[in-house]
Motif scaffolding. Structure first.
Motif, PDB file in Angstrom:
ATOM      1  N   ASN A 159      39.545  23.575  84.377  1.00  0.00           N
ATOM      2  CA  ASN A 159      39.679  22.975  83.050  1.00  0.00           C
ATOM      3  C   ASN A 159      41.260  22.919  82.763  1.00  0.00           C
ATOM      4  O   ASN A 159      41.865  21.852  82.204  1.00  0.00           O
ATOM      5  CB  ASN A 159      38.974  23.773  81.863  1.00  0.00           C
ATOM      6  CG  ASN A 159      37.553  23.757  81.984  1.00  0.00           C
ATOM      7  OD1 ASN A 159      37.196  22.598  82.369  1.00  0.00           O
ATOM      8  ND2 ASN A 159      36.691  24.619  81.567  1.00  0.00           N
TER       9      ASN A 159
ATOM     10  N   ARG B 296      43.719  19.287  82.480  1.00  0.00           N
ATOM     11  CA  ARG B 296      44.261  19.218  81.086  1.00  0.00           C
ATOM     12  C   ARG B 296      45.771  18.949  81.474  1.00  0.00           C
ATOM     13  O   ARG B 296      46.462  18.314  80.467  1.00  0.00           O
ATOM     14  CB  ARG B 296      43.818  19.981  80.158  1.00  0.00           C
ATOM     15  CG  ARG B 296      42.323  20.022  79.474  1.00  0.00           C
ATOM     16  CD  ARG B 296      41.970  20.722  78.417  1.00  0.00           C
ATOM     17  NE  ARG B 296      40.837  20.476  77.928  1.00  0.00           N
ATOM     18  CZ  ARG B 296      39.778  21.176  78.255  1.00  0.00           C
ATOM     19  NH1 ARG B 296      39.900  22.289  79.022  1.00  0.00           N
ATOM     20  NH2 ARG B 296      38.561  21.014  77.807  1.00  0.00           N
ATOM     21  N   SER B 297      46.383  19.420  82.209  1.00  0.00           N
ATOM     22  CA  SER B 297      47.639  19.671  82.704  1.00  0.00           C
ATOM     23  C   SER B 297      48.300  18.200  82.881  1.00  0.00           C
ATOM     24  O   SER B 297      47.742  17.312  83.382  1.00  0.00           O
ATOM     25  CB  SER B 297      48.020  20.763  83.309  1.00  0.00           C
ATOM     26  OG  SER B 297      47.827  20.078  84.784  1.00  0.00           O
TER      27      SER B 297
ATOM     28  N   ALA C 115      46.400  15.574  85.841  1.00  0.00           N
ATOM     29  CA  ALA C 115      45.578  14.322  85.184  1.00  0.00           C
ATOM     30  C   ALA C 115      45.379  13.528  86.395  1.00  0.00           C
ATOM     31  O   ALA C 115      46.232  13.300  87.109  1.00  0.00           O
ATOM     32  CB  ALA C 115      46.390  13.716  84.204  1.00  0.00           C
TER      33      ALA C 115
ATOM     34  N   GLN D 282      41.107  15.555  89.939  1.00  0.00           N
ATOM     35  CA  GLN D 282      40.001  16.391  89.493  1.00  0.00           C
ATOM     36  C   GLN D 282      39.572  17.060  90.905  1.00  0.00           C
ATOM     37  O   GLN D 282      39.122  18.296  91.032  1.00  0.00           O
ATOM     38  CB  GLN D 282      38.860  15.592  89.378  1.00  0.00           C
ATOM     39  CG  GLN D 282      38.837  15.047  87.662  1.00  0.00           C
ATOM     40  CD  GLN D 282      39.644  13.803  87.829  1.00  0.00           C
ATOM     41  OE1 GLN D 282      40.210  13.057  88.484  1.00  0.00           O
ATOM     42  NE2 GLN D 282      39.741  13.258  86.460  1.00  0.00           N
TER      43      GLN D 282
ATOM     44  N   ARG E  36      49.186  26.027  80.173  1.00  0.00           N
ATOM     45  CA  ARG E  36      49.322  25.606  78.873  1.00  0.00           C
ATOM     46  C   ARG E  36      50.982  26.082  78.360  1.00  0.00           C
ATOM     47  O   ARG E  36      51.495  25.361  77.765  1.00  0.00           O
ATOM     48  CB  ARG E  36      48.596  26.220  77.955  1.00  0.00           C
ATOM     49  CG  ARG E  36      47.103  25.347  78.080  1.00  0.00           C
ATOM     50  CD  ARG E  36      46.171  25.922  77.003  1.00  0.00           C
ATOM     51  NE  ARG E  36      45.985  27.479  76.838  1.00  0.00           N
ATOM     52  CZ  ARG E  36      45.119  28.125  77.688  1.00  0.00           C
ATOM     53  NH1 ARG E  36      44.430  27.369  78.542  1.00  0.00           N
ATOM     54  NH2 ARG E  36      44.852  29.437  77.786  1.00  0.00           N
TER      55      ARG E  36
END
Length: 99
Positions: free
Chosen positions: A25, A29-30, A34, A37, A64
């Motif tokens: 996840n 999201r980073s 992107a 996958q 994050r």
């Protein structure tokens, strides 16, 4: 018996995973994850094999907040040093396996 094993393997191999892990996840999201996958999924598979769930959550936090990785790496706490050792093994395995 063989038919049961083959049927189970076929279901497992063709069914998408319902839940992605914390590393997957965070990776998706980073910025770098992107559109990657397959790479993120691979890294999660390595995380599942090498890190506990709590280690995975901490590793995911680095996506994050990259500075947090530096803080953990430089920490003098035994628990952080132990984690960092496990994290380095995970990162090396992911790099080798997920090329």
């Amino acid at each position: 018996m063989n038919r049961i094993v083959i049927a189970t393997a076929a279901i497992f191999l063709t069914t998408p995973l319902a839940m992605a892990g914390p590393v997957d996840n965070a990776c998706i999201r980073s910025e770098r994850g992107a559109g990657q996958q397959a790479l993120c999924r691979c890294v999660q598979q390595v995380a599942d094999q090498t890190l506990s769930r709590s280690d995975q959550r901490l590793a995911a936090s680095f996506f994050r907040d990259p500075h947090r990785a530096q803080v953990v790496r430089m920490s003098k706490r035994d628990s952080d040093n132990a984690f960092w050792s496990r994290y380095k093994r995970f990162a090396g395995a992911a790099e080798a396996y997920c090329r």
